[in-house]
Design an enzyme around this catalytic site. Structure first.
Site, PDB file in Angstrom:
ATOM      1  N   LYS A 109     -49.259   3.878  19.435  1.00  0.00           N
ATOM      2  CA  LYS A 109     -50.257   4.363  18.563  1.00  0.00           C
ATOM      3  C   LYS A 109     -51.409   5.172  19.754  1.00  0.00           C
ATOM      4  CE  LYS A 109     -51.751   0.349  17.392  1.00  0.00           C
ATOM      5  NZ  LYS A 109     -50.995  -0.482  17.940  1.00  0.00           N
ATOM      6  N   ARG A 156     -56.984  -4.408   9.650  1.00  0.00           N
ATOM      7  CA  ARG A 156     -56.030  -5.281  10.143  1.00  0.00           C
ATOM      8  C   ARG A 156     -56.060  -6.448   8.754  1.00  0.00           C
ATOM      9  NH1 ARG A 156     -55.430  -6.600  16.412  1.00  0.00           N
ATOM     10  NH2 ARG A 156     -55.468  -4.392  16.999  1.00  0.00           N
ATOM     11  N   ARG A 159     -46.050  -0.856  30.317  1.00  0.00           N
ATOM     12  CA  ARG A 159     -47.565  -0.474  30.411  1.00  0.00           C
ATOM     13  C   ARG A 159     -48.327  -1.476  31.269  1.00  0.00           C
ATOM     14  NH1 ARG A 159     -50.410  -0.669  24.636  1.00  0.00           N
ATOM     15  NH2 ARG A 159     -50.542  -2.587  25.092  1.00  0.00           N
ATOM     16  N   ARG A 162     -54.194  -3.861  31.898  1.00  0.00           N
ATOM     17  CA  ARG A 162     -54.708  -4.307  30.848  1.00  0.00           C
ATOM     18  C   ARG A 162     -54.465  -5.849  30.756  1.00  0.00           C
ATOM     19  NH1 ARG A 162     -54.229  -0.322  25.564  1.00  0.00           N
ATOM     20  NH2 ARG A 162     -54.231  -2.702  24.588  1.00  0.00           N
ATOM     21  N   ARG A 217     -50.535 -11.616  19.915  1.00  0.00           N
ATOM     22  CA  ARG A 217     -50.747 -10.266  19.352  1.00  0.00           C
ATOM     23  C   ARG A 217     -49.686  -9.780  18.410  1.00  0.00           C
ATOM     24  NH1 ARG A 217     -51.907  -6.570  23.604  1.00  0.00           N
ATOM     25  NH2 ARG A 217     -52.461  -5.105  22.327  1.00  0.00           N
TER      26      ARG A 217
END
Length: 189
Positions: free
Chosen positions: A14, A89, A128, A134, A145
């Site tokens: 995204k 969401r 990532r 992160r 998630r």
């Protein structure tokens, strides 16, 4: 206004695709994840509440998310359009967004879902994490998630499908090919 909702599970691409769409269509990017991270970093009251929830893999309540999002939209009154990333969401969030945009004489023009299987998501997020560091890419949090997306968030899609606004785009392949497919979906709206 060209308002777009970009859907997909964590790691679907995204952020990558949003950046390309923003440049092409001159959109304002509103990512609830980015807003949450900003509030957490600045240790605002909202940030402290959000951090506690996210640390436990729990979605932030609709009312908090909606208020924050509306505030961000109002900061951009002259925008050509907005790309919503990570929002809505839930169906109540989608309904609230529709009502809010209608109050501004606007609406969602396209809802784009990046379709990526779970094995690919895990591979991408592992990569990532090496680069970004992160905290929400931790493996346990990631599983929560992804489950949250497939068990709850994905249920928003029929809401937009019923409105004729949903386009599913294969999120696996070359970044440019995926981008071109997203643009084709936007340009036919």
């Amino acid at each position: 206004m060209l308002n777009i909702v970009l859907f997909g599970p964590p790691g679907a691409g995204k952020g990558t695709q949003a950046a390309k769409l923003i440049e092409k269509y001159q959109l304002v990017h509103i990512s609830t994840g980015d807003l949450f991270r900003m509030h957490i970093k600045e240790q605002t009251e909202l940030g402290k509440r959000v951090k506690d929830l996210l640390d436990n893999g729990i979605l932030v309540p609709d009312s908090v998310t909606i208020d924050m999002l509306e505030e961000e939209v109002q900061k951009n009154p002259d925008a050509k359009g907005i790309i919503f990333d990570g929002f809505p969401r839930t169906v109540p969030q989608a309904e609230a967004l529709d009502a809010f945009l209608a109050s501004k004489n606007s609406d969602i023009k396209a809802v784009l879902q990046l379709d990526v299987d779970e094995a690919e998501l895990k591979r991408r997020i592992a990569e990532r994490k090496k680069v970004s560091g992160r905290a929400d890419d931790d493996e346990d949090k990631l599983v929560k998630r992804i489950d949250e997306y497939f068990n709850k968030t994905v249920h928003v899609l029929p809401y937009y499908k019923a409105q004729g606004k949903l386009t599913v785009v294969n999120g696996i392949g070359q970044i440019e090919d995926i981008f071109n497919n997203l643009c084709s979906a936007i340009d036919t709206e």
